[in-house]
Design a protein around this motif. Structure first.
Motif, mmCIF file in Angstrom:
data_model
loop_
_atom_site.group_PDB
_atom_site.id
_atom_site.type_symbol
_atom_site.label_atom_id
_atom_site.label_comp_id
_atom_site.label_asym_id
_atom_site.label_seq_id
_atom_site.Cartn_x
_atom_site.Cartn_y
_atom_site.Cartn_z
ATOM 1 N N ASN A 85 0.823 -1.207 0.000
ATOM 2 C CA ASN A 85 0.000 0.000 0.000
ATOM 3 C C ASN A 85 0.859 1.259 0.000
ATOM 4 O OD1 ASN A 85 -1.550 2.163 2.008
ATOM 5 N ND2 ASN A 85 -2.915 1.167 0.548
ATOM 6 N N PHE A 86 2.019 1.189 0.660
ATOM 7 C CA PHE A 86 2.939 2.327 0.703
ATOM 8 C C PHE A 86 3.390 2.705 -0.705
ATOM 9 C CE2 PHE A 86 7.077 4.345 1.325
ATOM 10 C CZ PHE A 86 6.801 5.241 2.340
ATOM 11 N N TYR A 87 3.524 1.706 -1.583
ATOM 12 C CA TYR A 87 3.926 1.945 -2.969
ATOM 13 C C TYR A 87 2.734 1.946 -3.924
ATOM 14 C CZ TYR A 87 8.895 1.678 -1.895
ATOM 15 O OH TYR A 87 10.154 1.941 -1.403
ATOM 16 N N SER A 88 1.511 2.156 -3.393
ATOM 17 C CA SER A 88 0.290 2.284 -4.198
ATOM 18 C C SER A 88 0.026 1.035 -5.032
ATOM 19 C CB SER A 88 0.369 3.520 -5.105
ATOM 20 O OG SER A 88 0.490 4.693 -4.331
ATOM 21 N N LEU A 89 0.142 -0.125 -4.394
ATOM 22 C CA LEU A 89 -0.154 -1.396 -5.041
ATOM 23 C C LEU A 89 -1.273 -2.096 -4.292
ATOM 24 C CD1 LEU A 89 3.513 -2.684 -5.585
ATOM 25 C CD2 LEU A 89 2.109 -1.406 -7.208
ATOM 26 N N LYS A 90 -1.899 -3.060 -4.926
ATOM 27 C CA LYS A 90 -2.925 -3.874 -4.284
ATOM 28 C C LYS A 90 -2.831 -5.295 -4.805
ATOM 29 C CE LYS A 90 -6.663 -3.120 -7.640
ATOM 30 N NZ LYS A 90 -8.071 -2.712 -7.848
ATOM 31 N N ARG A 91 -3.482 -6.212 -4.084
ATOM 32 C CA ARG A 91 -3.528 -7.614 -4.477
ATOM 33 C C ARG A 91 -4.902 -7.938 -5.068
ATOM 34 N NH1 ARG A 91 -0.144 -11.451 -0.444
ATOM 35 N NH2 ARG A 91 1.689 -10.119 -0.191
ATOM 36 N N ILE A 92 -4.887 -8.690 -6.148
ATOM 37 C CA ILE A 92 -6.136 -9.182 -6.728
ATOM 38 C C ILE A 92 -6.018 -10.690 -6.909
ATOM 39 C CG2 ILE A 92 -6.655 -7.000 -7.890
ATOM 40 C CD1 ILE A 92 -5.720 -8.279 -10.494
ATOM 41 N N PRO A 93 -7.133 -11.421 -6.790
ATOM 42 C CA PRO A 93 -7.070 -12.885 -6.952
ATOM 43 C C PRO A 93 -6.691 -13.267 -8.373
ATOM 44 C CG PRO A 93 -9.137 -12.185 -5.934
ATOM 45 C CD PRO A 93 -8.475 -10.954 -6.464
ATOM 46 N N MET A 94 -5.999 -14.387 -8.492
ATOM 47 C CA MET A 94 -5.678 -14.920 -9.808
ATOM 48 C C MET A 94 -6.938 -15.500 -10.426
ATOM 49 S SD MET A 94 -2.523 -14.390 -10.527
ATOM 50 C CE MET A 94 -2.409 -15.511 -11.916
ATOM 51 N N GLY A 95 -7.146 -15.256 -11.728
ATOM 52 C CA GLY A 95 -8.329 -15.785 -12.397
ATOM 53 C C GLY A 95 -8.379 -15.311 -13.826
ATOM 54 N N ASP A 96 -9.399 -15.752 -14.497
ATOM 55 C CA ASP A 96 -9.561 -15.392 -15.907
ATOM 56 C C ASP A 96 -10.416 -14.145 -16.097
ATOM 57 O OD1 ASP A 96 -9.836 -18.911 -16.680
ATOM 58 O OD2 ASP A 96 -8.058 -17.620 -16.622
ATOM 59 N N GLY A 97 -11.026 -13.648 -15.032
ATOM 60 C CA GLY A 97 -11.899 -12.491 -15.174
ATOM 61 C C GLY A 97 -11.130 -11.243 -15.565
ATOM 62 N N ARG A 98 -11.748 -10.398 -16.358
ATOM 63 C CA ARG A 98 -11.093 -9.183 -16.802
ATOM 64 C C ARG A 98 -11.322 -8.019 -15.842
ATOM 65 N NH1 ARG A 98 -12.274 -9.036 -23.351
ATOM 66 N NH2 ARG A 98 -11.196 -11.017 -23.864
ATOM 67 N N GLN A 99 -12.346 -8.099 -15.012
ATOM 68 C CA GLN A 99 -12.674 -7.021 -14.099
ATOM 69 C C GLN A 99 -11.847 -7.141 -12.820
ATOM 70 O OE1 GLN A 99 -14.427 -4.979 -16.410
ATOM 71 N NE2 GLN A 99 -15.329 -4.323 -14.499
ATOM 72 N N GLN A 100 -11.246 -6.037 -12.415
ATOM 73 C CA GLN A 100 -10.498 -5.999 -11.168
ATOM 74 C C GLN A 100 -11.415 -5.521 -10.046
ATOM 75 O OE1 GLN A 100 -6.986 -3.669 -11.150
ATOM 76 N NE2 GLN A 100 -6.042 -4.697 -12.888
ATOM 77 N N PRO A 101 -11.470 -6.224 -8.909
ATOM 78 C CA PRO A 101 -12.234 -5.710 -7.773
ATOM 79 C C PRO A 101 -11.550 -4.488 -7.191
ATOM 80 C CG PRO A 101 -11.006 -7.672 -7.153
ATOM 81 C CD PRO A 101 -10.830 -7.509 -8.640
ATOM 82 N N LEU A 102 -12.350 -3.598 -6.614
ATOM 83 C CA LEU A 102 -11.783 -2.423 -5.966
ATOM 84 C C LEU A 102 -10.964 -2.830 -4.747
ATOM 85 C CD1 LEU A 102 -14.789 0.066 -6.111
ATOM 86 C CD2 LEU A 102 -12.704 0.143 -7.473
ATOM 87 N N ALA A 103 -10.028 -1.977 -4.357
ATOM 88 C CA ALA A 103 -9.179 -2.278 -3.203
ATOM 89 C C ALA A 103 -9.990 -2.393 -1.925
ATOM 90 C CB ALA A 103 -8.105 -1.197 -3.053
ATOM 91 N N THR A 104 -11.096 -1.629 -1.834
ATOM 92 C CA THR A 104 -11.928 -1.656 -0.626
ATOM 93 C C THR A 104 -12.740 -2.935 -0.505
ATOM 94 O OG1 THR A 104 -13.606 -0.419 -1.883
ATOM 95 C CG2 THR A 104 -12.113 0.844 -0.462
ATOM 96 N N ALA A 105 -12.854 -3.705 -1.608
ATOM 97 C CA ALA A 105 -13.657 -4.931 -1.557
ATOM 98 C C ALA A 105 -12.977 -6.027 -0.755
ATOM 99 C CB ALA A 105 -13.937 -5.429 -2.980
ATOM 100 N N GLY A 106 -11.661 -5.937 -0.565
ATOM 101 C CA GLY A 106 -10.937 -6.971 0.167
ATOM 102 C C GLY A 106 -10.722 -8.210 -0.684
ATOM 103 N N LEU A 107 -9.860 -9.071 -0.187
ATOM 104 C CA LEU A 107 -9.584 -10.324 -0.875
ATOM 105 C C LEU A 107 -10.578 -11.400 -0.445
ATOM 106 C CD1 LEU A 107 -5.697 -10.387 -0.471
ATOM 107 C CD2 LEU A 107 -6.935 -10.052 -2.618
ATOM 108 N N PRO A 108 -10.816 -12.407 -1.280
ATOM 109 C CA PRO A 108 -11.588 -13.571 -0.810
ATOM 110 C C PRO A 108 -10.916 -14.198 0.412
ATOM 111 C CG PRO A 108 -11.305 -13.638 -3.191
ATOM 112 C CD PRO A 108 -10.443 -12.519 -2.703
ATOM 113 N N LYS A 109 -11.691 -14.847 1.265
ATOM 114 C CA LYS A 109 -11.161 -15.353 2.540
ATOM 115 C C LYS A 109 -9.958 -16.268 2.349
ATOM 116 C CE LYS A 109 -15.301 -15.037 5.422
ATOM 117 N NZ LYS A 109 -16.256 -15.775 6.279
ATOM 118 N N ARG A 110 -10.025 -17.113 1.332
ATOM 119 C CA ARG A 110 -8.918 -18.057 1.116
ATOM 120 C C ARG A 110 -7.614 -17.309 0.817
ATOM 121 N NH1 ARG A 110 -8.711 -23.479 -0.274
ATOM 122 N NH2 ARG A 110 -6.876 -24.142 -1.465
#
Length: 356
Positions: A85-110
């Motif tokens: 976050n300090f370097y303005s990055l976020k994590r997104i789940p690996m997958g085939d979807g083209r849409q990125q979830p917002l940073a506020t949505a959080g990661l899936p529990k797994r």
């Protein structure tokens, strides 16, 4: 307007992918914070062992708890670790979807719990393993175990294999980074692949959502008693994590400077810059006079009260003991028997007289 929003949340072909410099920089951020904090705690422990000695003794455990709280706060709030976050990055789940979830949505529990364990637990276990290897090497060097001991054969085999295991571990990370630079991999670190996530840059919509969420959190009010208690606990934990993160954000460059200043590469420079006359003997910390602790004869060990065998000095205080006496006491108490200064086994210095 909807088209603009869809364009912001869609994953570009390569624009969202952080450079190798950003990825490596955020990795090195937390790696520089711990040694600097460790040095500060050591200074406190040496200045007042009775009050701050426990901080030095339990530093790894205290640090891992604070790190756990900090990383949990940022993963839940920003879908990223503190350094990401300090370097303005976020994590997104690996997958085939083209849409990125917002940073506020959080990661899936797994992915969230995998990320948390890999961020906090793996560095903690690796640090403990390195300390164990260092301790076993010291014991092996001074032949603490009998030659026929089966335990000695086991840990000697472990010490012989550890450099190759460590080389394989570091090589794994290096190969992953090279593949990332060449565009053959989506992760610069195997830990991200194990967590099932990848790093992307924050979008303008992510930043707006984070600011909006923070404003709503500070202005929200609850009415029921249960929800108030839960909200108070969340706010307390969030406040502690926010205080830690704010303090780290403000002092991160100062901590990196401390890490550089006390690194082994700069010790010769530091010695030349801080060359001072020989300091006076350390002040005795016990209430009894020093004559009640130190023997009158300089050749007698203060611990066993016998003529010293294998004279060994403590670098932290300068007092001389028998090697076995000093080793056993420092290993158990982690302080100087006379002054109480925080001491480690690596501070034992064997003395060799011309007669020997």
């Amino acid at each position: 307007m909807a088209e603009v929003g869809a364009h912001l949340t869609a994953a570009p072909a390569g624009g969202d992918r952080p450079s190798i410099f950003e990825a490596v920089a955020q990795d090195s951020l937390m790696a520089a914070v711990k040694p600097a904090l460790q040095h500060l705690v050591k200074v406190l422990a040496e200045s007042n062992p009775a009050r701050y000695g426990f901080l030095w003794h339990w530093f790894d455990e205290i640090y891992v708890l604070l790190d756990l709280l900090l990383q949990q706060h940022y993963l839940a709030r920003c879908s990223a670790s503190f350094s990401e976050n300090f370097y303005s990055l976020k994590r997104i789940p690996m997958g085939d979807g083209r849409q990125q979830p917002l940073a506020t949505a959080g990661l899936p529990k797994r992915q969230h719990w995998k990320s948390l364990l890999l961020l906090v637990l793996v560095p903690y276990l690796k640090g403990k393993l390195e300390k164990l290897v260092s301790s076993l090497r010291e014991e092996d060097e001074y032949s603490i175990h009998p030659p026929s001991s089966s335990w000695k054969r086991f840990y000697r085999a472990f010490l012989a294999a550890y450099p190759y295991v460590n080389m394989t571990w570091e090589g794994w990370f290096l190969i992953q980074q090279l593949c990332y630079i060449l565009g053959k991999a989506e992760h610069h670190s195997p830990m991200l692949k194990l967590a099932g996530v990848r790093l992307v840059r924050l979008t303008a919509e992510d930043i707006q959502a984070l600011e909006k969420k923070w404003a709503e959190t500070t202005s929200s009010q609850t009415h029921s008693f249960t929800s108030r208690v839960q909200s108070a606990l969340r706010k307390a934990l969030g406040g502690i994590a926010f205080s830690l993160s704010t303090g780290l954000s403000v002092s991160v460059f100062f901590l990196q400077f401390l890490d550089w200043w006390y690194s082994s590469e700069n010790q010769e420079t530091i010695k030349s810059l801080t060359a001072l006359p020989t300091p006076p003997p350390p002040v005795h910390l016990e209430h009894e006079p020093s004559s009640a602790v130190l023997p009158r004869l300089k050749t007698v060990c203060p611990l066993c009260r016998k003529v010293r065998v294998n004279a060994t000095a403590l670098a932290t205080s300068g007092f001389v003991f028998c090697y076995r006496c000093a080793y056993s006491y420092v290993k158990a108490q982690q302080r100087c028997p006379v002054t109480g200064y925080a001491t480690e086994l690596q501070h034992l210095v064997k003395l060799y007289s011309p007669e020997s």
